[in-house]
Design an enzyme around this catalytic site. Structure first.
Site, PDB file in Angstrom:
ATOM      1  N   ASP A  42       0.818  -1.363  -0.309  1.00 25.32           N
ATOM      2  CA  ASP A  42      -0.098  -0.083   0.045  1.00 25.32           C
ATOM      3  C   ASP A  42       0.774   1.231   0.138  1.00 25.32           C
ATOM      4  O   ASP A  42       0.481   2.135  -0.763  1.00 25.32           O
ATOM      5  CB  ASP A  42      -0.922   0.157   1.309  1.00 25.32           C
ATOM      6  CG  ASP A  42      -1.959  -1.051   1.006  1.00 25.32           C
ATOM      7  OD1 ASP A  42      -2.237  -1.656   0.002  1.00 25.32           O
ATOM      8  OD2 ASP A  42      -2.726  -1.136   1.917  1.00 25.32           O
ATOM      9  N   LYS A 119     -12.447 -27.912 -17.397  1.00 24.71           N
ATOM     10  CA  LYS A 119     -13.382 -26.703 -18.120  1.00 24.71           C
ATOM     11  C   LYS A 119     -13.965 -26.163 -17.079  1.00 24.71           C
ATOM     12  O   LYS A 119     -14.748 -26.341 -16.340  1.00 24.71           O
ATOM     13  CB  LYS A 119     -14.207 -27.812 -18.967  1.00 24.71           C
ATOM     14  CG  LYS A 119     -15.258 -26.898 -19.821  1.00 24.71           C
ATOM     15  CD  LYS A 119     -15.894 -27.820 -20.935  1.00 24.71           C
ATOM     16  CE  LYS A 119     -16.618 -26.879 -21.814  1.00 24.71           C
ATOM     17  NZ  LYS A 119     -17.480 -26.027 -21.234  1.00 24.71           N
ATOM     18  N   ARG A 140     -17.120 -13.623 -25.569  1.00 19.61           N
ATOM     19  CA  ARG A 140     -17.456 -14.419 -26.751  1.00 19.61           C
ATOM     20  C   ARG A 140     -18.314 -14.041 -27.764  1.00 19.61           C
ATOM     21  O   ARG A 140     -18.118 -14.239 -29.012  1.00 19.61           O
ATOM     22  CB  ARG A 140     -17.765 -15.628 -26.426  1.00 19.61           C
ATOM     23  CG  ARG A 140     -17.617 -16.852 -27.526  1.00 19.61           C
ATOM     24  CD  ARG A 140     -17.863 -18.325 -27.005  1.00 19.61           C
ATOM     25  NE  ARG A 140     -18.925 -18.644 -26.495  1.00 19.61           N
ATOM     26  CZ  ARG A 140     -19.648 -19.767 -26.151  1.00 19.61           C
ATOM     27  NH1 ARG A 140     -18.975 -20.789 -26.625  1.00 19.61           N
ATOM     28  NH2 ARG A 140     -20.852 -19.790 -25.396  1.00 19.61           N
ATOM     29  N   LYS A 302      -7.149 -31.835 -25.125  1.00 21.36           N
ATOM     30  CA  LYS A 302      -6.761 -31.156 -26.483  1.00 21.36           C
ATOM     31  C   LYS A 302      -5.730 -32.012 -27.087  1.00 21.36           C
ATOM     32  O   LYS A 302      -4.513 -32.371 -26.345  1.00 21.36           O
ATOM     33  CB  LYS A 302      -6.444 -29.823 -26.172  1.00 21.36           C
ATOM     34  CG  LYS A 302      -7.528 -29.089 -25.640  1.00 21.36           C
ATOM     35  CD  LYS A 302      -6.635 -27.388 -25.114  1.00 21.36           C
ATOM     36  CE  LYS A 302      -7.808 -26.649 -24.618  1.00 21.36           C
ATOM     37  NZ  LYS A 302      -7.490 -25.481 -24.159  1.00 21.36           N
ATOM     38  N   LYS A 326     -17.652 -33.796 -20.715  1.00 20.58           N
ATOM     39  CA  LYS A 326     -18.711 -33.170 -19.558  1.00 20.58           C
ATOM     40  C   LYS A 326     -19.063 -34.323 -18.556  1.00 20.58           C
ATOM     41  O   LYS A 326     -19.282 -35.486 -18.601  1.00 20.58           O
ATOM     42  CB  LYS A 326     -19.880 -32.776 -20.263  1.00 20.58           C
ATOM     43  CG  LYS A 326     -19.766 -31.914 -21.384  1.00 20.58           C
ATOM     44  CD  LYS A 326     -19.669 -30.318 -21.019  1.00 20.58           C
ATOM     45  CE  LYS A 326     -20.912 -29.791 -20.365  1.00 20.58           C
ATOM     46  NZ  LYS A 326     -21.397 -28.907 -21.093  1.00 20.58           N
ATOM     47  N   CYS A 419     -44.401  -1.136 -26.774  1.00 19.23           N
ATOM     48  CA  CYS A 419     -45.047  -2.125 -26.107  1.00 19.23           C
ATOM     49  C   CYS A 419     -45.839  -3.265 -27.063  1.00 19.23           C
ATOM     50  O   CYS A 419     -46.291  -2.648 -28.029  1.00 19.23           O
ATOM     51  CB  CYS A 419     -45.978  -1.545 -25.215  1.00 19.23           C
ATOM     52  SG  CYS A 419     -47.222  -2.484 -24.565  1.00 19.23           S
ATOM     53  N   CYS A 435     -44.015  -0.221 -19.948  1.00 17.19           N
ATOM     54  CA  CYS A 435     -44.848   0.624 -20.736  1.00 17.19           C
ATOM     55  C   CYS A 435     -45.692   1.447 -20.003  1.00 17.19           C
ATOM     56  O   CYS A 435     -46.280   1.186 -19.015  1.00 17.19           O
ATOM     57  CB  CYS A 435     -46.109  -0.620 -21.407  1.00 17.19           C
ATOM     58  SG  CYS A 435     -47.559   0.136 -21.942  1.00 17.19           S
ATOM     59  N   CYS A 440     -53.308   0.299 -21.310  1.00 18.87           N
ATOM     60  CA  CYS A 440     -52.598  -0.610 -22.351  1.00 18.87           C
ATOM     61  C   CYS A 440     -53.287  -2.003 -21.996  1.00 18.87           C
ATOM     62  O   CYS A 440     -53.547  -2.415 -20.794  1.00 18.87           O
ATOM     63  CB  CYS A 440     -51.179  -1.025 -22.018  1.00 18.87           C
ATOM     64  SG  CYS A 440     -50.525  -2.585 -22.713  1.00 18.87           S
TER      65      CYS A 440
HETATM   66  S1  IVH Z   1     -10.749 -24.394 -25.361  1.00 20.33           S
HETATM   67  C1  IVH Z   1     -10.959 -23.542 -29.786  1.00 20.33           C
HETATM   68  N1  IVH Z   1     -10.183 -24.963 -22.684  1.00 20.33           N
HETATM   69  O1  IVH Z   1     -15.419 -23.955 -22.727  1.00 20.33           O
HETATM   70  C2  IVH Z   1     -10.645 -23.844 -28.279  1.00 20.33           C
HETATM   71  N2  IVH Z   1     -12.296 -23.892 -23.331  1.00 20.33           N
HETATM   72  O2  IVH Z   1     -18.035 -25.069 -24.604  1.00 20.33           O
HETATM   73  C3  IVH Z   1     -11.780 -23.723 -27.478  1.00 20.33           C
HETATM   74  N3  IVH Z   1     -13.993 -23.360 -21.290  1.00 20.33           N
HETATM   75  O3  IVH Z   1     -16.080 -21.194 -24.752  1.00 20.33           O
HETATM   76  C4  IVH Z   1     -12.011 -23.392 -25.944  1.00 20.33           C
HETATM   77  N4  IVH Z   1     -12.206 -24.002 -19.969  1.00 20.33           N
HETATM   78  O4  IVH Z   1     -15.197 -20.478 -22.657  1.00 20.33           O
HETATM   79  C5  IVH Z   1     -11.173 -24.429 -23.649  1.00 20.33           C
HETATM   80  N5  IVH Z   1      -9.491 -25.094 -20.493  1.00 20.33           N
HETATM   81  C6  IVH Z   1     -10.389 -24.780 -21.329  1.00 20.33           C
HETATM   82  C7  IVH Z   1     -11.870 -24.193 -21.244  1.00 20.33           C
HETATM   83  C8  IVH Z   1     -12.797 -23.675 -21.814  1.00 20.33           C
HETATM   84  C9  IVH Z   1     -13.504 -23.365 -20.154  1.00 20.33           C
HETATM   85  C10 IVH Z   1     -15.093 -22.541 -22.097  1.00 20.33           C
HETATM   86  C11 IVH Z   1     -14.778 -21.749 -23.009  1.00 20.33           C
HETATM   87  C12 IVH Z   1     -15.596 -22.348 -24.343  1.00 20.33           C
HETATM   88  C13 IVH Z   1     -16.419 -23.065 -23.871  1.00 20.33           C
HETATM   89  C14 IVH Z   1     -16.649 -24.250 -24.844  1.00 20.33           C
END
Ligand code: IVH
Length: 682
Positions: A42, A119, A140, A302, A326, A419, A435, A440
């Site tokens: 600070d 994710k 996005r 990935k 998922k 409206c 409205c 109305c």
């Molecule tokens: S990769 C082309 N990595 O999930 C690459 N997405 O359902 C695409 N998300 O819009 C995204 N964690 O907002 C990637 N480790 C992660 C992620 C991730 C969350 C979200 C992201 C994307 C959505 C797709």
């Protein structure tokens, strides 16, 4: 150490302070390893602020002092993305993941390794840096165009304003609000959010970035689009970290043994292993998920090798080199076919999503409320989008999020200007549009239904269908007409026999006996629901005239004295009770013979407080709400008043008394404290 307000070389000192503070911010927000005390931080921060104020030419947008957020209202302009912001293909079972891995191997014809990331269930963001400086942060949106929220994103401590090197790069990440902070913050929100994701998205879209700065948002980044070629995803993540970004340490790499070499040392917190370990990793994440301080809804797997990514390419909306695994199938998935706007009885306009009917825990869902424009915008929802639907509190269906953008190019849905029922131009009030036309047709219909309904006037035989007939026949135009129209006129219509019409007559007559409090609620005045009516009555407003004269005076103070009535309720009440159409309705209903007053609680004749007039201010230990104290006064034959006047004889004062105390002193009124009051009661 700099301590005085003068400096031989302010530029050098400011530069040095900025470097230090930048390092400390990074240590604190990204590495979670602060090396200095808060006080020391600070002190340096304040010194830099001082220097920048003294020498405005030294200020710069990437300074660590530039995160506080301004109060300037900003629109959220739409800007095009310069990288494709794609979505992900998804799988729910390990077998699907296996198939996908085989497909990737075959299609690319190479030896591959795979990175698995959590994710994050937050709000997707793209950060654009120019020569190392944060230039833009964009949501996005529809993947091609998003909303610019740079000012708000600057307030997030873990987002570097300046990178370690002057590179030009686009970075994708997920902004999230840690779970533990969600509940406390959500409690004070006007529209409570269902989950941290929606609150994070809502916060990002706020107009004042000073309000954003108050919410401790965080970020993980997971993709970087570098100008110069990088060979692997692992290298992208490493670069991102070197540049100062926060990447999720809970990451896995699954590869042939020779491709694992060296990574364990560089990433001691990652899980690194052979392909056979991937499934175990999924299971482990699923188990550990509930203990994480942030929400995840799956893993993203990935392809690590970037040349292979290029070979695999993209479909229209997702890369073939990544797959979202998922944890649970969403509660229900469907598509938004239309969005309609409804006009409520108070004129409030509510957008409703008409979705392709879908089964969800036992019922078929075809509609879901979208609340208002803010909610639609935070979902970035367009017609045709695939969405996931939940049942909030297990009853009301809600659109939770967009899972897939429509392919028609529809943009984010916008509220109409007029409206839908009467075409009057809409006006904004808080987060909602209204409205303003009291005549109305939709408002009138809503008002009539509410008035006649069981909880209000409970008029036998006056259900929505009969009301609809009365409106269509032009027999009633507003609630007061229910008491003047001739039910006999209905006899000419199909479906209305003698008996039914007699029932309606009787129902209307019986409703004239409903007690005052019910009538007050039935008026349908915003903010004047059951609870407010009770509070008013308990505070001595026993008839409509006392409320109307309050509105005539236009002073909210007496209402604000009532525990449980806040500023907004008070102001709305005064405004509504002053409206000419509301006044006309009240007078007409009074003329029709409705009950417009109630007996005040009977004072105990000859009680010890007979002849006294008490007023109350402040808060009390024993009497919560404080109106309870006034009930005690009445029981003992005393009178109570909402404000201190010349007639007041006693003021009961609690902690934090208001202006009434001064007034009472001025008028020489007896002032009584709680302990003394308790003694008087016994
Ligand atoms: S990769 C082309 N990595 O999930 C690459 N997405 O359902 C695409 N998300 O819009 C995204 N964690 O907002 C990637 N480790 C992660 C992620 C991730 C969350 C979200 C992201 C994307 C959505 C797709």
């Amino acid at each position: 150490m700099p301590s005085s307000s003068t400096s031989n070389n302010p530029k050098r000192e400011a530069d040095r302070l900025r470097d230090l503070l930048r390092r400390y911010q990074h240590e604190y927000h990204v590495l979670a390893r602060p090396s200095v005390s808060d006080q020391e931080y600070d002190r340096l921060y304040d010194r830099l602020l001082e220097l920048e104020k003294l020498h405005p030419n030294l200020a710069s947008p990437d300074s660590p002092t530039q995160r506080v957020g301004s109060d300037l209202t900003q629109e959220l302009p739409e800007v095009p993305h310069s990288v494709p912001v794609l979505s992900l293909d998804k799988a729910y079972a390990a077998a699907e993941l296996d198939t996908w891995i085989q497909k990737c191997r075959k299609a690319s014809g190479r030896r591959l390794s795979f990175v698995a990331e959590e994710k994050i269930d937050g709000s997707s963001i793209v950060l654009y840096y120019k020569k190392g400086l944060l230039d833009r942060a964009v949501t996005r949106g529809n993947g091609l165009v998003g909303n610019e929220v740079t000012g708000n994103v600057r307030t997030i401590g873990a987002v570097p304003l300046r990178l370690a090197r002057p590179v030009t790069v686009a970075v994708r990440g997920e902004i999230f609000l840690p779970r533990p902070l969600f509940d406390s913050i959500n409690a004070s929100m006007e529209i409570p959010y269902a989950n941290p994701r929606n609150l994070a998205a809502g916060t990002l879209r706020r107009v004042k970035s000073s309000e954003v700065a108050a919410v401790p948002l965080d970020i993980f980044v997971y993709e970087g689009y570098f100008e110069r070629a990088v060979q692997t995803h692992v290298a992208i993540l490493e670069r991102l970290e070197e540049l100062g970004f926060k990447c999720n340490p809970r990451t896995g790499l699954f590869a042939e043994p020779e491709d694992q070499a060296g990574l364990r040392e560089r990433h001691p917190r990652w899980r690194i292993g052979g392909f056979e370990e991937l499934e175990g990793y999924l299971e482990q994440s699923r188990r550990e998920r509930s203990g994480l301080p942030y929400d995840i809804d799956g893993l993203v797997v990935k392809v690590n090798e970037l040349p292979a990514r290029e070979a695999l390419g993209f479909t229209g909306h997702h890369p073939r080199w990544a797959l979202a695994f998922k944890f649970e199938a969403p509660e229900a998935e469907s598509a938004v076919e239309r969005i309609e706007v409804q006009v409520g009885r108070t004129g409030r306009i509510t957008p409703v999503a008409r979705i392709r009917p879908v089964k969800l825990s036992g019922s078929t869902i075809a509609n879901a409320t979208l609340h208002n424009q803010d909610y639609v915008s935070l979902l970035e929802l367009a017609i045709g989008d695939r969405v996931s639907i939940s049942k909030r509190g297990d009853v009301i269906p809600a659109v939770e999020r967009v899972i897939e953008k429509n392919e028609l190019g529809n943009s984010i849905w916008k509220m109409p200007d007029a409206c839908p029922s009467c075409r009057t131009g809409l006006v904004a009030q808080g987060a909602h549009l209204f409205c303003p036309n009291p005549d109305c047709p939709d408002q009138v219909r809503g008002r009539l239904r509410f008035f006649a309904a069981r909880d209000q006037m409970d008029i036998e035989g006056m259900g929505p269908e009969t009301l609809e007939t009365l409106i269509r026949q032009g027999l009633v135009k507003d609630v007061q007409d229910l008491y003047t129209f001739d039910p006999g006129a209905l006899l000419e219509l199909p479906g209305f026999g003698e008996k039914k019409v007699e029932g309606i007559r009787a129902g209307i007559a019986a409703s004239k006996g409903r007690p005052f409090r019910r009538v007050l609620v039935a008026l349908g005045i915003p903010e004047l629901g059951q609870k407010a009516v009770e509070l008013l009555a308990e505070s001595g407003y026993h008839d409509i005239d006392s409320l109307l004269s309050l509105a005539d005076r236009g002073d909210p103070a007496p209402l604000l004295e009532i525990h449980g009535i806040g500023e907004r309720t008070a102001q709305t009440l005064l405004a509504e009770l002053s409206r000419p159409d509301v006044r006309r309705r009240i007078q007409a209903l009074r003329k029709a013979g409705l009950v417009m007053a109630e007996q005040p609680p009977r004072a105990a004749a000859g009680g010890p407080m007979t002849g006294q007039v008490w007023c109350v201010t402040g808060v009390f230990e024993r009497f919560k709400p404080r109106e309870q104290a006034m009930e005690e006064v009445k029981k003992r034959g005393g009178k109570v008043s909402a404000s201190v006047t010349a007639n007041t004889t006693h003021l009961l004062r609690g902690e934090n008394p208001g202006a009434k105390l001064d007034k009472a002193r001025e008028l020489g009124i007896t002032i009584v404290e709680e302990a003394e009051f308790l003694r008087l009661l016994t």
